[in-house]
Design a protein around this motif. Sequence first.
Motif, PDB file in Angstrom:
ATOM      1  N   ALA A 101     -26.644  30.017 -50.332  1.00 41.16           N
ATOM      2  CA  ALA A 101     -27.841  30.327 -51.128  1.00 41.16           C
ATOM      3  C   ALA A 101     -28.523  29.047 -51.601  1.00 41.16           C
ATOM      4  CB  ALA A 101     -27.459  31.203 -52.321  1.00 41.16           C
ATOM      5  N   ASP A 102     -27.733  28.077 -52.030  1.00 41.55           N
ATOM      6  CA  ASP A 102     -28.283  26.790 -52.459  1.00 41.55           C
ATOM      7  C   ASP A 102     -29.023  26.092 -51.320  1.00 41.55           C
ATOM      8  OD1 ASP A 102     -27.913  26.477 -55.130  1.00 41.55           O
ATOM      9  OD2 ASP A 102     -26.155  25.202 -55.002  1.00 41.55           O
ATOM     10  N   ALA A 103     -28.433  26.133 -50.134  1.00 40.58           N
ATOM     11  CA  ALA A 103     -29.026  25.453 -48.985  1.00 40.58           C
ATOM     12  C   ALA A 103     -30.369  26.073 -48.605  1.00 40.58           C
ATOM     13  CB  ALA A 103     -28.065  25.490 -47.798  1.00 40.58           C
ATOM     14  N   VAL A 104     -30.416  27.397 -48.592  1.00 34.64           N
ATOM     15  CA  VAL A 104     -31.673  28.084 -48.268  1.00 34.64           C
ATOM     16  C   VAL A 104     -32.725  27.801 -49.335  1.00 34.64           C
ATOM     17  CG1 VAL A 104     -32.764  30.325 -47.920  1.00 34.64           C
ATOM     18  CG2 VAL A 104     -30.489  29.890 -46.971  1.00 34.64           C
ATOM     19  N   VAL A 128     -43.223  13.695 -51.168  1.00 35.01           N
ATOM     20  CA  VAL A 128     -41.862  13.900 -50.674  1.00 35.01           C
ATOM     21  C   VAL A 128     -40.878  13.981 -51.837  1.00 35.01           C
ATOM     22  CG1 VAL A 128     -39.964  12.820 -49.388  1.00 35.01           C
ATOM     23  CG2 VAL A 128     -42.260  12.889 -48.411  1.00 35.01           C
ATOM     24  N   MET A 129     -41.021  13.077 -52.796  1.00 34.49           N
ATOM     25  CA  MET A 129     -40.106  13.087 -53.940  1.00 34.49           C
ATOM     26  C   MET A 129     -40.288  14.348 -54.784  1.00 34.49           C
ATOM     27  SD  MET A 129     -38.282  10.585 -53.359  1.00 34.49           S
ATOM     28  CE  MET A 129     -37.258  10.854 -54.788  1.00 34.49           C
ATOM     29  N   MET A 130     -41.506  14.854 -54.854  1.00 30.92           N
ATOM     30  CA  MET A 130     -41.725  16.125 -55.545  1.00 30.92           C
ATOM     31  C   MET A 130     -40.952  17.238 -54.859  1.00 30.92           C
ATOM     32  SD  MET A 130     -43.653  15.925 -58.237  1.00 30.92           S
ATOM     33  CE  MET A 130     -44.737  14.703 -58.992  1.00 30.92           C
ATOM     34  N   GLY A 131     -40.958  17.220 -53.532  1.00 33.71           N
ATOM     35  CA  GLY A 131     -40.207  18.215 -52.785  1.00 33.71           C
ATOM     36  C   GLY A 131     -38.722  18.116 -53.057  1.00 33.71           C
ATOM     37  N   VAL A 132     -38.199  16.895 -53.084  1.00 43.88           N
ATOM     38  CA  VAL A 132     -36.770  16.688 -53.335  1.00 43.88           C
ATOM     39  C   VAL A 132     -36.393  17.143 -54.741  1.00 43.88           C
ATOM     40  CG1 VAL A 132     -34.935  14.971 -53.535  1.00 43.88           C
ATOM     41  CG2 VAL A 132     -36.618  14.789 -51.691  1.00 43.88           C
ATOM     42  N   ILE A 133     -37.173  16.719 -55.729  1.00 45.00           N
ATOM     43  CA  ILE A 133     -36.879  17.070 -57.121  1.00 45.00           C
ATOM     44  C   ILE A 133     -36.900  18.583 -57.317  1.00 45.00           C
ATOM     45  CG2 ILE A 133     -37.783  16.965 -59.477  1.00 45.00           C
ATOM     46  CD1 ILE A 133     -38.736  14.105 -58.805  1.00 45.00           C
ATOM     47  N   THR A 134     -37.914  19.235 -56.768  1.00 43.77           N
ATOM     48  CA  THR A 134     -38.013  20.682 -56.914  1.00 43.77           C
ATOM     49  C   THR A 134     -36.842  21.385 -56.240  1.00 43.77           C
ATOM     50  OG1 THR A 134     -40.423  20.484 -56.895  1.00 43.77           O
ATOM     51  CG2 THR A 134     -39.505  22.684 -56.561  1.00 43.77           C
ATOM     52  N   GLY A 135     -36.468  20.883 -55.071  1.00 43.38           N
ATOM     53  CA  GLY A 135     -35.393  21.510 -54.322  1.00 43.38           C
ATOM     54  C   GLY A 135     -34.056  21.478 -55.032  1.00 43.38           C
ATOM     55  N   ILE A 136     -33.766  20.389 -55.740  1.00 39.54           N
ATOM     56  CA  ILE A 136     -32.422  20.239 -56.322  1.00 39.54           C
ATOM     57  C   ILE A 136     -32.331  20.639 -57.788  1.00 39.54           C
ATOM     58  CG2 ILE A 136     -31.958  18.345 -54.719  1.00 39.54           C
ATOM     59  CD1 ILE A 136     -32.129  16.415 -57.093  1.00 39.54           C
ATOM     60  N   PHE A 137     -33.465  20.638 -58.503  1.00 38.90           N
ATOM     61  CA  PHE A 137     -33.355  20.707 -59.953  1.00 38.90           C
ATOM     62  C   PHE A 137     -32.948  22.075 -60.475  1.00 38.90           C
ATOM     63  CE2 PHE A 137     -34.003  17.386 -62.973  1.00 38.90           C
ATOM     64  CZ  PHE A 137     -34.016  18.026 -64.202  1.00 38.90           C
ATOM     65  N   GLY A 138     -33.329  23.147 -59.784  1.00 44.50           N
ATOM     66  CA  GLY A 138     -32.913  24.466 -60.243  1.00 44.50           C
ATOM     67  C   GLY A 138     -31.400  24.605 -60.240  1.00 44.50           C
ATOM     68  N   GLY A 139     -30.756  24.129 -59.159  1.00 43.77           N
ATOM     69  CA  GLY A 139     -29.304  24.173 -59.084  1.00 43.77           C
ATOM     70  C   GLY A 139     -28.634  23.277 -60.100  1.00 43.77           C
ATOM     71  N   VAL A 140     -29.255  22.127 -60.376  1.00 41.62           N
ATOM     72  CA  VAL A 140     -28.702  21.219 -61.390  1.00 41.62           C
ATOM     73  C   VAL A 140     -28.706  21.893 -62.757  1.00 41.62           C
ATOM     74  CG1 VAL A 140     -29.121  19.075 -62.662  1.00 41.62           C
ATOM     75  CG2 VAL A 140     -29.300  19.091 -60.166  1.00 41.62           C
ATOM     76  N   LEU A 141     -29.822  22.513 -63.121  1.00 42.10           N
ATOM     77  CA  LEU A 141     -29.919  23.195 -64.407  1.00 42.10           C
ATOM     78  C   LEU A 141     -28.953  24.373 -64.476  1.00 42.10           C
ATOM     79  CD1 LEU A 141     -33.787  23.198 -64.954  1.00 42.10           C
ATOM     80  CD2 LEU A 141     -32.088  21.786 -66.130  1.00 42.10           C
ATOM     81  N   LYS A 157     -21.379  15.452 -50.730  1.00 41.84           N
ATOM     82  CA  LYS A 157     -22.027  15.757 -49.453  1.00 41.84           C
ATOM     83  C   LYS A 157     -23.540  15.628 -49.602  1.00 41.84           C
ATOM     84  CE  LYS A 157     -18.354  19.061 -48.359  1.00 41.84           C
ATOM     85  NZ  LYS A 157     -17.729  19.087 -49.689  1.00 41.84           N
ATOM     86  N   PRO A 158     -24.236  15.238 -48.524  1.00 37.86           N
ATOM     87  CA  PRO A 158     -25.689  15.080 -48.610  1.00 37.86           C
ATOM     88  C   PRO A 158     -26.358  16.356 -49.108  1.00 37.86           C
ATOM     89  CG  PRO A 158     -24.867  14.198 -46.540  1.00 37.86           C
ATOM     90  CD  PRO A 158     -23.710  14.901 -47.187  1.00 37.86           C
ATOM     91  N   TYR A 159     -27.211  16.215 -50.075  1.00 31.71           N
ATOM     92  CA  TYR A 159     -27.917  17.358 -50.668  1.00 31.71           C
ATOM     93  C   TYR A 159     -29.379  16.972 -50.824  1.00 31.71           C
ATOM     94  CZ  TYR A 159     -28.519  21.433 -53.755  1.00 31.71           C
ATOM     95  OH  TYR A 159     -28.924  22.624 -54.320  1.00 31.71           O
ATOM     96  N   ALA A 160     -29.625  16.077 -51.767  1.00 36.16           N
ATOM     97  CA  ALA A 160     -30.990  15.579 -51.923  1.00 36.16           C
ATOM     98  C   ALA A 160     -31.455  14.869 -50.651  1.00 36.16           C
ATOM     99  CB  ALA A 160     -31.066  14.634 -53.115  1.00 36.16           C
ATOM    100  N   LEU A 161     -30.514  14.211 -49.959  1.00 35.76           N
ATOM    101  CA  LEU A 161     -30.869  13.488 -48.740  1.00 35.76           C
ATOM    102  C   LEU A 161     -31.372  14.446 -47.660  1.00 35.76           C
ATOM    103  CD1 LEU A 161     -30.868  10.602 -47.624  1.00 35.76           C
ATOM    104  CD2 LEU A 161     -28.579  11.027 -46.713  1.00 35.76           C
TER     105      LEU A 161
END
Length: 208
Positions: A101-104, A128-141, A157-161
Motif C-alpha cells: 500500500a505504501d509503495a502504490v 521533483v522534490m515536491m513529488g518526493v516530499i508528498t510521496g513520503i510524508f503521509g507515511g512518515v506522519l 531500503k530505497p524509498y524516497a530515492l
Amino acid sequence: MKIVPAVSLITIIEVVAILVGAFSGFIEARRKRMDIVGVFIVAFITAFGGGTIRDILLDRRPLFWVAHQEYTILLFVVALVAAPFVKQIRHIVSERLIVIADAVGLGLFAVASVSTALAADMPIFVAVMMGVITGIFGGVLRDIICNEVPMVFRDGKPYALCAFFGCWFYIALQYTSVSDEVALWSSAALITILRLLAWRFDLKIGRP
C-alpha cells in the motif's frame, strides 16, 4: 515541455492515492488497537499529510482537501464502512500488505505532485522534490502518530530515492511524444515497482 495533464486526470490519481494511503492508515491504526476515531485520524493524516505539506510549500490556498471536500467525505464514509472489516483482519495482516500500500501510494502521490508543481511554474528540481516530499510524508506522519520510527527511516531500503527517480522519469517523458496519461501512470508504476523490488530483494542503502 508538454502541457501538464488535465485537472481531471490529476484528480483521479489523487483519489486513488488517497484511498491507498488511507488503507495503510487503517491497517496500522488497527494494529495499534485504536478505536474508530483513532482509525479515522490516522487514515486522514496518512491520506492528506503529504499533499498538505506540498500545498503549504507551494503557497496554494485553499488546501487540496479543503477545495475538494468530497475527498474528506469519501474518506469518512470509507472509514465507517471499512473499520469493522479491518478489525477482523488485524491479526493476520502482515507488514507486506502495508509495504505494498505504501509503495502504490508513494508512486501516485509523487507523480500527481510533481505534475502539480510544474503547473505552478516551479523549477524542475523543485517540482521533483515536491513529488518526493508528498510521496513520503503521509507515511512518515502515520508512523509518528502510531509511535513508530517511520518506515522510510528504519528499513534502510530505497524509498524516497524510488520517488526521486520516478519523478525524473516523468520529467523526461514530458519531452517525448508520450501522452500525459501514459507519462503519469507509467511513472507511478515505475516508482511502485522500484520500491517493491527494493523491499523484496532486501536492497539497502547506508546500512549493512
